[in-house]
Write an enzyme that holds these catalytic residues in place. Structure first.
Site, PDB file in Angstrom:
ATOM      1  N   LYS A 199       0.846  -1.202   0.000  1.00 49.19           N
ATOM      2  CA  LYS A 199       0.000   0.000   0.000  1.00 49.19           C
ATOM      3  C   LYS A 199       0.879   1.248   0.000  1.00 49.19           C
ATOM      4  CE  LYS A 199      -1.863   2.809   2.942  1.00 49.19           C
ATOM      5  NZ  LYS A 199      -1.936   4.083   2.188  1.00 49.19           N
ATOM      6  N   THR A 253       6.051   7.072  13.929  1.00 47.12           N
ATOM      7  CA  THR A 253       6.161   6.257  15.139  1.00 47.12           C
ATOM      8  C   THR A 253       4.775   5.978  15.718  1.00 47.12           C
ATOM      9  OG1 THR A 253       8.410   6.953  15.589  1.00 47.12           O
ATOM     10  CG2 THR A 253       7.115   6.249  17.490  1.00 47.12           C
ATOM     11  N   GLY A 256       3.230   3.267  13.693  1.00 46.13           N
ATOM     12  CA  GLY A 256       4.050   2.069  13.926  1.00 46.13           C
ATOM     13  C   GLY A 256       3.707   1.403  15.243  1.00 46.13           C
ATOM     14  N   GLU A 273      10.005   0.698  10.373  1.00 46.61           N
ATOM     15  CA  GLU A 273      10.990   1.763  10.118  1.00 46.61           C
ATOM     16  C   GLU A 273      10.273   3.068  10.399  1.00 46.61           C
ATOM     17  OE1 GLU A 273      14.087   1.303   9.295  1.00 46.61           O
ATOM     18  OE2 GLU A 273      14.137  -0.773   8.627  1.00 46.61           O
ATOM     19  N   CYS A 307      13.358  10.640   7.121  1.00 51.11           N
ATOM     20  CA  CYS A 307      13.327  10.075   8.467  1.00 51.11           C
ATOM     21  C   CYS A 307      14.658  10.264   9.181  1.00 51.11           C
ATOM     22  CB  CYS A 307      12.982   8.602   8.397  1.00 51.11           C
ATOM     23  SG  CYS A 307      13.989   7.728   7.191  1.00 51.11           S
ATOM     24  N   GLU A 404       9.814  15.344  15.790  1.00 50.61           N
ATOM     25  CA  GLU A 404      10.159  15.284  14.370  1.00 50.61           C
ATOM     26  C   GLU A 404       9.306  16.312  13.628  1.00 50.61           C
ATOM     27  OE1 GLU A 404       8.945  11.721  12.221  1.00 50.61           O
ATOM     28  OE2 GLU A 404      10.918  11.658  11.284  1.00 50.61           O
TER      29      GLU A 404
HETATM   30  P1  NAP Z   1       2.207   7.677   8.439  1.00 50.44           P
HETATM   31  O1  NAP Z   1       1.129   8.654   8.592  1.00 50.44           O
HETATM   32  O2  NAP Z   1       2.529   6.777   9.562  1.00 50.44           O
HETATM   33  O3  NAP Z   1       1.850   6.848   7.135  1.00 50.44           O
HETATM   34  C1  NAP Z   1       2.679   5.818   6.635  1.00 50.44           C
HETATM   35  C2  NAP Z   1       1.826   4.842   5.847  1.00 50.44           C
HETATM   36  O4  NAP Z   1       0.906   4.181   6.725  1.00 50.44           O
HETATM   37  C3  NAP Z   1       0.961   5.503   4.789  1.00 50.44           C
HETATM   38  O5  NAP Z   1       0.821   4.636   3.688  1.00 50.44           O
HETATM   39  C4  NAP Z   1      -0.356   5.673   5.525  1.00 50.44           C
HETATM   40  O6  NAP Z   1      -1.454   5.826   4.684  1.00 50.44           O
HETATM   41  C5  NAP Z   1      -0.426   4.374   6.297  1.00 50.44           C
HETATM   42  N1  NAP Z   1      -1.283   4.379   7.466  1.00 50.44           N
HETATM   43  C6  NAP Z   1      -1.801   5.423   8.146  1.00 50.44           C
HETATM   44  N2  NAP Z   1      -2.535   5.000   9.200  1.00 50.44           N
HETATM   45  C7  NAP Z   1      -2.476   3.646   9.194  1.00 50.44           C
HETATM   46  C8  NAP Z   1      -3.017   2.622  10.034  1.00 50.44           C
HETATM   47  N3  NAP Z   1      -3.743   2.909  11.098  1.00 50.44           N
HETATM   48  N4  NAP Z   1      -2.749   1.338   9.723  1.00 50.44           N
HETATM   49  C9  NAP Z   1      -1.987   1.022   8.671  1.00 50.44           C
HETATM   50  N5  NAP Z   1      -1.456   1.932   7.827  1.00 50.44           N
HETATM   51  C10 NAP Z   1      -1.684   3.248   8.097  1.00 50.44           C
HETATM   52  O7  NAP Z   1       3.573   8.397   8.081  1.00 50.44           O
HETATM   53  P2  NAP Z   1       3.820   9.502   6.982  1.00 50.44           P
HETATM   54  O8  NAP Z   1       3.433  10.812   7.545  1.00 50.44           O
HETATM   55  O9  NAP Z   1       3.227   9.090   5.686  1.00 50.44           O
HETATM   56  O10 NAP Z   1       5.390   9.408   6.782  1.00 50.44           O
HETATM   57  C11 NAP Z   1       6.280  10.151   7.505  1.00 50.44           C
HETATM   58  C12 NAP Z   1       6.892   9.311   8.618  1.00 50.44           C
HETATM   59  O11 NAP Z   1       7.594   8.192   8.061  1.00 50.44           O
HETATM   60  C13 NAP Z   1       7.923  10.091   9.386  1.00 50.44           C
HETATM   61  O12 NAP Z   1       7.749   9.880  10.759  1.00 50.44           O
HETATM   62  C14 NAP Z   1       9.243   9.470   8.921  1.00 50.44           C
HETATM   63  O13 NAP Z   1      10.278   9.605   9.836  1.00 50.44           O
HETATM   64  C15 NAP Z   1       8.876   8.060   8.661  1.00 50.44           C
HETATM   65  N6  NAP Z   1       9.831   7.401   7.763  1.00 50.44           N
HETATM   66  C16 NAP Z   1      10.692   6.469   8.289  1.00 50.44           C
HETATM   67  C17 NAP Z   1      11.626   5.861   7.466  1.00 50.44           C
HETATM   68  C18 NAP Z   1      12.590   4.848   8.029  1.00 50.44           C
HETATM   69  O14 NAP Z   1      13.193   4.134   7.238  1.00 50.44           O
HETATM   70  N7  NAP Z   1      12.748   4.761   9.338  1.00 50.44           N
HETATM   71  C19 NAP Z   1      11.688   6.179   6.115  1.00 50.44           C
HETATM   72  C20 NAP Z   1      10.789   7.125   5.612  1.00 50.44           C
HETATM   73  C21 NAP Z   1       9.868   7.729   6.460  1.00 50.44           C
HETATM   74  P3  NAP Z   1      -1.829   7.285   4.114  1.00 50.44           P
HETATM   75  O15 NAP Z   1      -0.604   8.094   3.975  1.00 50.44           O
HETATM   76  O16 NAP Z   1      -2.409   6.971   2.818  1.00 50.44           O
HETATM   77  O17 NAP Z   1      -2.767   7.864   5.110  1.00 50.44           O
END
Ligand code: NAP
Ligand code: MG
Length: 498
Positions: A199, A253, A256, A273, A307, A404
């Site tokens: 997804k 987080t 996650g 991650e 990230c 963050e």
């Molecule tokens: P996010 O809101 O957690 O979303 C990540 C993914 O999860 C998206 O596809 C999102 O869908 C989906 N999602 C949202 N709620 C969910 C749920 N309850 N159950 C399952 N999936 C769900 O994060 P983001 O704002 O897109 O990304 C930024 C974050 O990613 C930052 O904190 C960054 O540090 C982290 N990141 C970490 C790494 C690493 O390798 N450690 C790499 C890149 C980014 P939608 O977006 O479609 O709502």
């Protein structure tokens, strides 16, 4: 800087230097290479099919132009995708010799290289990142990942993690590096003999759908890769599906932790991650001009939507003034604007929501008494933009030093001794990455062992290579992606003699 102006919501710094007023003619990359469809379905069993949810629009964050309408997968669509992934796993993919699986991965890698311009243009359009980054960083790393794991497919017995795949992997990725995160997930999973249901993020689904077309072009057996587009609820349906063997998640987080709670006690394996708040630490003997480049790369690359972004600059007190003066001069040369322009250094913020969050946390920085500075910077009228920003006078307790921000915002703190630098750098719930700038090899080794971070870069920053494992300590997640270690996430741990 872009010409059309909307007043940025920040205090401006000194007059720009000669370098920053140098005018560049626009050099936009052509969109003609794209064959953008008005609407896209889900990719299930090797075909594009309709979804049963409400279709949503993906926009260009630089202009708010609607790029395409995309199907939303509901729980029944996710179920259908998991079923075909299961069938492809047990009938085809897990039975195929590793050397044959490797051939498909090599083929995909070569097609990515052949179609790299198309992929880069679409990535910049859908995400807002500068074309020079998608063209020179993201897409080459994506291809390299497929090449690297293609090589492992027939050598798993030397991995140290066994040779037995897990089954069907549910993979959920964020919007900041849409194709790169897809590659980090799909390449090792397929190399190990798993099939996947992935997804992408709601704001950046288009390159994953282009990748689906590449799977067709590579004649990948149907069902091995399935792409289900949608928002959080689609991701949740995948996490909750009883026939998924593994959840691989990259994102915030908070989500996650919710996923970890959901799969706890189930038979599902999970790797996470998550977020970061990296320290970029500059000692007084560091080559300052190089360090400035590393600081700029660390926080303004991909608008700081990284990230492992070096969002906390820790600078040794004796050189703080000199370093900050150099940094401001360099920041004044950054060109913000059209992501497709080859001159652009800083593109658009990915979404209105993310822009609101960056603004909110930056305003909190003001309220907490930190000093905000940005170079003079006209922001385009339409789209989502935030200027490169520096906060000085930041203390450990400030929220801008702890949370963050995920945007082009750097907090500056000072230190006197290496142990104080370590103490400050580690004073965070995260532990993804860190940067160290010094000429002393012994100091680099000391810092690398003392810092609680999955990756420590020395005299460089944001270097990624498929051979090198990447992942976090503490609330930055669990598990590693990349390298031999990345195979562990997709193989069944076997005991000796099994
Ligand atoms: P996010 O809101 O957690 O979303 C990540 C993914 O999860 C998206 O596809 C999102 O869908 C989906 N999602 C949202 N709620 C969910 C749920 N309850 N159950 C399952 N999936 C769900 O994060 P983001 O704002 O897109 O990304 C930024 C974050 O990613 C930052 O904190 C960054 O540090 C982290 N990141 C970490 C790494 C690493 O390798 N450690 C790499 C890149 C980014 P939608 O977006 O479609 O709502
Ligand atoms: Mg978009």
């Amino acid at each position: 800087m872009a010409k059309k102006s909307k007043k940025p919501d920040q205090k401006s710094g000194p007059a720009p230097t000669a370098a920053s007023v140098f005018e560049y003619a626009p050099a936009p990359e052509s969109r003609a290479i794209l064959d953008l469809q008005p609407s896209y379905g889900l990719f299930v069993n090797g075909e594009f099919v309709e979804g049963h949810g409400a279709p949503f629009k993906s926009i260009s964050p630089a202009t708010e132009e609607v790029l395409a309408e995309v199907a939303e997968a509901d729980a029944a669509d996710v179920d259908a995708a998991v079923k075909v992934a299961r069938r492809a796993y047990s009938r085809v993919w897990s039975r195929m010799p590793g050397s044959e699986r490797g051939k498909y991965l090599y083929r995909i890698a070569r097609i990515i290289q052949e179609r790299s311009r198309e992929l880069a243009v679409l990535e910049s359009l859908d995400n807002g990142k500068p074309i020079k980054e998608s063209r020179d960083v993201d897409i080459p790393i994506v291809a390299a990942h497929f090449f690297y794991y293609a090589g492992w497919a027939d050598k798993l017995e030397f991995s140290g993690y066994g040779t037995t795949p897990l089954g069907v992997a549910g993979q959920i990725i964020p919007w900041n590096f849409p194709l790169m995160m897809l590659a980090w997930k799909i390449a090792p999973a397929l190399a190990c003999g798993n099939t996947v249901v992935l997804k992408p993020a709601e704001t950046t689904p288009l390159t994953a759908l282009l990748f689906a077309g590449i799977c067709q072009q590579a004649d990948l057996p149907p069902g091995v890769v399935n792409i289900v587009t949608g928002a959080g609820a689609t991701g949740q349906a995948l996490v909750e599906h009883p026939d998924v063997d593994k959840i691989a998640f990259t994102g915030s987080t908070a989500v996650g932790k919710a996923i970890a709670r959901e799969v706890a006690g189930s038979r599902k394996e999970v790797t996470l991650e998550l977020g970061g708040k990296a320290a970029n630490i500059v000692f007084d003997d560091a080559p300052l001009d190089q360090a400035v480049e590393g600081i700029v790369n660390g926080i303004f690359f991909n608008q700081g939507h990284v990230c492992c972004a070096g969002s906390r600059l820790l600078v040794q007190e004796s050189i703080a003034e000199e370093l900050l003066a150099k940094l401001k001069t360099r920041m004044a040369t950054l060109r913000l604007g059209d992501p497709l322009d080859k001159n652009t250094d800083v593109g658009a913020i990915n979404s209105a929501e993310q822009l609101a969050r960056i603004r909110e946390l930056s305003d909190i920085g003001d309220q907490e008494g930190a000093d905000r500075w940005s170079p003079p910077c006209d922001l385009p009228e339409r789209g989502f933009w935030f200027p490169p920003t520096l906060f000085t006078g930041v203390s450990q307790a400030h929220r801008i030093a702890r949370e963050e921000i995920f945007g082009p915002v750097l907090s500056v703190l000072t230190f006197r001794t290496p142990s104080e630098a370590v103490e400050k750098a580690n004073n965070t719930p995260y532990g993804l990455s860190a940067g160290v700038w010094t000429e002393k090899g012994s100091l680099i080794l000391y810092m690398a062992s003392a810092l609680r971070a999955g990756v420590v870069w020395a005299n460089t920053f944001n270097k990624f290579d498929p051979t090198s494992p990447f992942g976090g300590y503490k609330e930055s997640g669990q598990g590693r992606e990349g390298g031999r270690h990345g195979l562990a996430a997709y193989l069944k741990a076997t005991k000796a003699g099994e």
